[in-house]
Write a protein that holds these residues in place. Structure first.
Motif, short mmCIF file in Angstrom:
data_model
loop_
_atom_site.label_atom_id
_atom_site.label_comp_id
_atom_site.label_asym_id
_atom_site.label_seq_id
_atom_site.Cartn_x
_atom_site.Cartn_y
_atom_site.Cartn_z
N ARG A 195 52.59 12.06 60.32
CA ARG A 195 52.74 10.86 58.92
C ARG A 195 54.20 11.77 58.96
NH1 ARG A 195 48.52 13.77 55.36
NH2 ARG A 195 47.98 14.83 57.25
N ASN A 196 55.31 10.68 58.41
CA ASN A 196 56.38 11.01 57.04
C ASN A 196 57.21 11.70 57.83
OD1 ASN A 196 54.73 10.35 54.88
ND2 ASN A 196 54.54 12.32 54.55
N ALA A 197 56.86 11.48 59.22
CA ALA A 197 58.58 12.00 60.39
C ALA A 197 59.21 11.85 60.23
CB ALA A 197 57.76 10.83 61.78
N ARG A 198 59.43 10.85 59.44
CA ARG A 198 60.90 10.26 59.05
C ARG A 198 61.77 12.06 58.08
NH1 ARG A 198 61.14 4.54 58.22
NH2 ARG A 198 61.18 3.23 60.10
N LEU B 177 59.30 26.52 66.23
CA LEU B 177 59.32 25.28 66.25
C LEU B 177 58.42 24.34 66.21
CD1 LEU B 177 62.38 23.65 68.64
CD2 LEU B 177 62.80 23.92 66.42
N LEU B 178 57.26 24.38 67.16
CA LEU B 178 56.07 23.32 66.66
C LEU B 178 55.95 23.73 65.55
CD1 LEU B 178 55.26 22.26 68.67
CD2 LEU B 178 53.64 24.01 69.91
N MET B 179 55.38 25.27 65.34
CA MET B 179 55.06 25.49 63.96
C MET B 179 55.15 24.87 63.10
SD MET B 179 54.71 29.70 62.97
CE MET B 179 55.76 29.82 61.78
N SER B 180 56.51 25.07 63.07
CA SER B 180 56.95 24.25 61.46
C SER B 180 56.32 22.94 61.63
CB SER B 180 57.93 24.06 61.56
OG SER B 180 58.34 23.53 62.82
N ILE B 181 55.81 22.33 62.04
CA ILE B 181 54.99 20.09 62.44
C ILE B 181 53.96 21.02 62.35
CG2 ILE B 181 57.11 18.87 62.51
CD1 ILE B 181 56.12 18.64 65.54
N ALA B 182 53.10 21.53 62.98
CA ALA B 182 51.81 21.67 63.64
C ALA B 182 50.76 21.46 62.64
CB ALA B 182 51.48 23.05 64.12
N PRO B 183 50.89 21.97 60.99
CA PRO B 183 49.96 21.56 60.28
C PRO B 183 49.92 19.36 60.22
CG PRO B 183 50.85 23.53 59.59
CD PRO B 183 51.64 22.95 60.62
N ILE B 184 51.16 19.58 60.24
CA ILE B 184 51.21 18.11 59.86
C ILE B 184 50.08 17.14 60.91
CG2 ILE B 184 52.11 17.83 57.91
CD1 ILE B 184 54.91 17.17 59.77
N LEU B 185 50.14 17.74 61.89
CA LEU B 185 50.20 16.65 63.35
C LEU B 185 48.39 16.33 63.14
CD1 LEU B 185 51.52 18.63 66.39
CD2 LEU B 185 52.08 16.36 65.25
N ASN C 51 45.98 26.83 52.64
CA ASN C 51 46.53 28.04 53.17
C ASN C 51 47.12 28.32 53.98
OD1 ASN C 51 45.89 30.81 53.09
ND2 ASN C 51 44.03 30.53 55.01
N PRO C 52 46.79 27.04 55.44
CA PRO C 52 47.43 27.73 57.03
C PRO C 52 49.11 27.47 56.26
CG PRO C 52 45.72 25.98 56.96
CD PRO C 52 46.21 26.69 55.35
N TYR C 53 49.84 26.09 55.24
CA TYR C 53 50.86 26.18 54.94
C TYR C 53 51.84 27.40 54.80
CZ TYR C 53 49.56 21.98 55.52
OH TYR C 53 48.75 20.54 56.26
N ILE C 54 50.54 28.37 53.93
CA ILE C 54 50.98 29.34 52.60
C ILE C 54 51.58 30.33 53.82
CG2 ILE C 54 50.64 31.15 51.82
CD1 ILE C 54 48.61 29.75 49.75
N ALA C 55 51.06 30.41 54.88
CA ALA C 55 51.26 32.06 56.05
C ALA C 55 52.47 31.12 56.94
CB ALA C 55 50.05 31.71 57.18
N ASN D 80 49.40 15.85 69.53
CA ASN D 80 48.41 16.39 68.38
C ASN D 80 48.00 17.37 67.92
OD1 ASN D 80 47.39 16.12 71.13
ND2 ASN D 80 44.96 15.71 70.15
N LYS D 81 47.05 17.73 66.88
CA LYS D 81 47.06 19.55 66.93
C LYS D 81 46.54 20.10 68.25
CE LYS D 81 46.08 20.20 62.03
NZ LYS D 81 45.66 20.06 60.84
N ALA D 82 45.76 19.33 68.73
CA ALA D 82 45.10 20.50 69.84
C ALA D 82 46.18 20.39 70.88
CB ALA D 82 44.04 19.09 70.50
N SER D 83 47.35 19.71 71.39
CA SER D 83 48.74 20.43 72.21
C SER D 83 49.35 21.07 71.66
CB SER D 83 48.94 18.72 72.69
OG SER D 83 49.45 18.31 71.79
N ALA D 84 49.27 20.90 70.48
CA ALA D 84 50.27 22.17 69.92
C ALA D 84 49.90 23.49 69.90
CB ALA D 84 50.18 21.96 68.46
N LEU D 85 48.12 23.59 69.18
CA LEU D 85 47.50 24.56 69.34
C LEU D 85 48.06 25.78 70.72
CD1 LEU D 85 44.98 24.88 66.82
CD2 LEU D 85 46.46 26.02 66.62
N VAL D 86 47.63 24.29 71.73
CA VAL D 86 47.96 24.67 73.30
C VAL D 86 48.81 25.43 74.00
CG1 VAL D 86 46.79 24.34 75.45
CG2 VAL D 86 46.02 23.62 74.61
N ILE D 87 49.88 24.92 72.82
CA ILE D 87 51.29 25.20 74.20
C ILE D 87 51.39 26.67 73.47
CG2 ILE D 87 53.55 24.94 73.54
CD1 ILE D 87 53.03 21.88 73.97
N ASN D 88 51.42 27.02 71.61
CA ASN D 88 51.48 27.57 70.98
C ASN D 88 50.88 28.88 71.38
OD1 ASN D 88 48.24 28.95 69.38
ND2 ASN D 88 50.19 28.96 67.64
#
Lengths: 621, 145
Positions: A413-416, A397-405, A477-481, A340-348
């Motif tokens: 969402r839309n994992a496929r 790698l994580l960054m590309s999907i992090a905003p949708i977690l 904005n996060p996606y733009i960055a 989820n977002k929290a774990s992704a951010l912690v790893i990042n």
């Protein structure tokens, strides 16, 4: 006269700050008096800076600093920017920016008064430390002991528009972390229970990060067209030093995003805030002491280095001591799930800190080795490339999907759709590179870059209803960055992996072909400019037998300092740069180097997108 | 998940990444560090031909020779020993006889050094700290340089 005004106002500003700090122990200053003192001291520092600038503009050679670094025949822009083109002036700029930030912060509304005052008091202490540093070791207002008519001139390498913009913006980034630092310490001292400091910290850390990004990019661009600085990134100590607070600041910005509901993070955020400013000062120390051999250091003096090292230990030691003594209690665990977002951010965050430490290790390793074994070594670019990049890849790698977690659940969402997208991109890039030149890093970088852009675009399209206004811009904005990062990754990969180099010995009038482009050396001419003589080789670039561009490359000779500088000529195209350097000649036969740098413009565009999204983020709320 | 387990998880995760980074650093430092010598030190050392090194010193007076545009040879000296250097490319703007320079590259044989990069002193007052202290030690340091 201007030297006197400058010095007096600098001293007065320090006295005002000192009085403010001492009086605070005995009497309770009311808000108005407090603000008056802070603002007066800030304004005095700024006056001090402008009086130095005035001395430069009117070429007042009774000022020793102006005499040493200026010349009356210099164009006005270099007289102004020459103010910070030397050690003393650049430190005064540092303190002035500190004052401007203090001034701005004193106008912040809607925060606890006690918290605000304590932040400003810590800010004043930093101001005093660096003010004393200027007065005792690097005073720009010394009077010249002899009367002279002319100055010694500014180092010709620095006579470049880059000098006008790069240092002030970079410093705006470095020094911005002082406010973040002061806030963190003030909130520790205060046992601040309310959370409004987090939203203020968010704003200031984003301001610093955005300026730092812009400052580094401007420096990088300057180094790109200046010969002998190793291109846009050289892993030079001075460059590494700017990258460390940048990465740590990135971790800070991301942690603050997560801070909304999570108490545990407060500790971590405060830690990062202290770290960012410590790294900024450490950078100042390394650059100014000349302890490391760098292509970008211009002045070095051991006593100055020692003084800054002392300031560094005082500030960092004080910061981390308070942190250990007054750590906020954590009460609630973070809502961790498998993904989820929290774990992704912690790893990042973990990855970013490890990357910072790796860079730090490589940068100071020569010092450690020298102290221990007395050997002189240098750690080159390959070390950083082969350690920092692999560490960052999982983060990208994580960054590309992090905003949708999501924050609460494991579901994506839309994992496929995303998996499909990733497979298709990898496939296309692999096929494409199989038929051209194959390079593992190249393929990896391209897949990552394109994937990040695509994933962010999918997220933008699928997450929000399209109605075009500023609110939408803030929401995505996060996606733009992240798109900016993707674009920059493509540029960085292509320009470093797929670049080509050609060496030629040619005469005037010769034609040659490089990668499907006809280029001819039309003529070589000499011209006289305001304060230098220029030798320029004119290259004609043809396409379908039509001339599309005329590029000038050559050398400048500066009579004042008897120096020659090489001026590269660059033909910019959106998908590549053709980069010309003119070398020596023998019997009118010229040695010319031509570089083809693919997709360099993507780096600048990517950074520009990041900076823009930084400003959108600042304007938020 | 309780707070304690969460901390444990965080620590394990961090250790895992730190381990990875350490391995990367250990594998990469050996090849990617270049050592710095003065010509005098080199005369008493046996240097591998495939090892990239840096040499710091001054460009010996009257040693500079231009073979063609973009092809040079010169000697780097610390006034005790000197080393013959070949270089193809563009010399830095501040490269001059009698001035400080640092060269990076490989030995072709015991006598000839092929430079891949030449760094020159950056400005009139500036001398890289690493050359300065070395040259001070070998007694060929002149404040006016």
């Amino acid at each position: 006269m201007s030297s006197l005004i400058g010095f007096a106002s600098l001293v007065l500003a320090i006295l005002f700050n000192a009085y403010l700090i001492f009086s605070n122990f005995f009497i309770k200053n009311n808000g108005k008096v407090f603000n008056l003192f802070i603002r007066t001291s800030s304004v005095l520092t700024i006056i001090s800076f402008f009086s130095l600038m005035f001395a430069y503009v009117v070429s007042d050679f009774s000022n020793f600093n102006v005499f040493q670094n200026s010349h009356s025949e210099k164009p006005l822009i270099y007289k102004i920017s020459g103010t910070w083109g030397n050690h003393e002036g650049s430190m005064l700029l540092w303190v002035s920016i500190l004052s401007i930030y203090g001034l701005l912060f004193s106008f912040t509304k809607n925060i606890d008064l006690k918290f605000k005052q304590e932040t400003l008091l810590i800010q004043s202490s930093i101001h005093i430390l660096f003010g004393l540093f200027i007065i005792f070791t690097s005073n720009p207002f010394l009077i010249n002991s002899v009367i002279v008519e002319e100055g010694l001139g500014l180092n010709p390498i620095l006579q470049d528009p880059g000098l006008a913009v790069h240092p002030p913006i970079l410093y705006a980034g470095y020094v911005g972390y002082s406010i973040v630092f002061s806030q963190a310490i003030a909130s520790l001292l205060n046992h601040n229970k309310n959370k409004d400091w987090i939203s203020v910290a968010k704003k200031w850390s984003l301001i610093s990060w955005t300026f730092l990004t812009a400052g580094i990019a401007l420096g990088s661009y300057w180094a790109y067209y200046e010969l002998g600085w190793g291109g846009w990134w050289f892993w030079d100590p001075v460059e590494n030093i700017s990258l460390m607070p940048w990465i740590a600041g990135l971790a800070l910005v991301h942690s603050l995003l997560m801070a909304k509901g999570e108490q545990l993070l407060k500790k971590w955020i405060i830690f990062l805030s202290i770290l960012c400013f410590s790294l900024s000062i450490f950078g100042t120390f390394l650059v100014r002491s000349g302890i490391l051999t760098s292509v970008h250091s211009f002045a070095s003096d051991a006593s100055r280095g020692l003084f800054i090292l002392l300031i560094f230990f005082i500030i960092t030691g004080f910061g981390f001591l308070i942190f250990l003594l007054k750590t906020p209690e954590s009460s609630k665990p973070i809502n961790f799930l498998f993904i989820n977002k929290a774990s992704a951010l912690v790893i990042n965050n973990i990855l970013m800190i490890i990357a910072t430490l790796t860079i730090l290790l490589g940068t100071i390793y020569p010092i450690i080795v020298e102290v221990l074994t007395n050997d002189r070594i240098s750690v080159g670019g390959p070390y950083f490339n082969s350690t920092v990049i692999p560490i960052m890849i999982p983060g990208f790698l994580l960054m590309s999907i992090a905003p949708i977690l999501s924050w609460q659940t494991n579901k994506v969402r839309n994992a496929r759709l995303y998996v499909l997208g990733f497979v298709v991109i990898s496939f296309i890039v692999l096929i494409q590179s199989y038929f051209s030149t194959f390079n593992t890093w190249g393929v990896l970088g391209l897949i990552l870059g394109i994937w990040i852009i695509l994933a962010s675009c999918i997220s933008i399209i699928s997450s929000s209803k399209i109605n075009y206004d500023f609110k939408l811009l803030q929401k995505i904005n996060p996606y733009i960055a992240h798109i900016g990062v993707g674009v920059a990754i493509i540029g960085i990969t292509c320009s470093s992996v797929f670049k080509n180099e050609y060496e030629l010995n040619i005469n005037e009038g010769d034609k040659f072909q490089i990668e499907n482009t006809m280029i001819s050396l039309e003529k070589i001419e000499m011209t006289n400019e305001i304060n230098f003589q220029a030798l320029r080789a004119n290259f004609l670039i043809e396409k379908n037998k039509k001339i599309v561009a005329r590029i000038k490359a050559g050398k400048n000779y500066y009579p004042v300092s008897k120096m020659i500088t090489t001026e590269a000529g660059i033909f910019h195209q959106w998908y590549r740069d053709i980069y010309f350097i003119v070398g020596d000649q023998k019997d009118n036969n010229w040695f010319v180097k031509v570089y083809i740098n693919p997709f360099v413009s993507f780096i600048w565009v990517g950074v520009l997108i990041m900076v823009l999204s930084g400003f959108i983020g600042i304007s938020k709320r | 998940m309780s707070l304690r387990y969460q901390r444990l998880l965080l620590i394990i995760l961090s250790l895992f990444f730190v381990l990875g980074a350490t391995l990367l650093i250990l594998f990469n430092t050996k090849e990617n560090i270049s050592y710095f010598y003065t010509p005098s030190e080199l005369s008493s050392l046996n240097i591998n031909l495939d090892k990239k090194i840096r040499i710091g010193g001054f460009v010996e007076k009257n040693s500079f020779n231009k073979v063609s545009a973009g092809d040079f040879n010169f000697k780097i000296t610390d006034d005790i020993n000197s080393i013959y250097v070949n270089y193809k490319g563009i010399l830095p703007d501040l490269f001059r006889e009698g001035q400080g320079a640092v060269i990076e590259g490989y030995f072709q044989n015991k006598e000839i050094f092929n430079a891949t990069t030449v760094f020159a002193k950056h400005d009139e007052n500036y001398m890289p700290a690493s050359i300065k202290s070395k040259l001070e030690n070998s007694g060929y340091w002149n404040k006016n340089y």
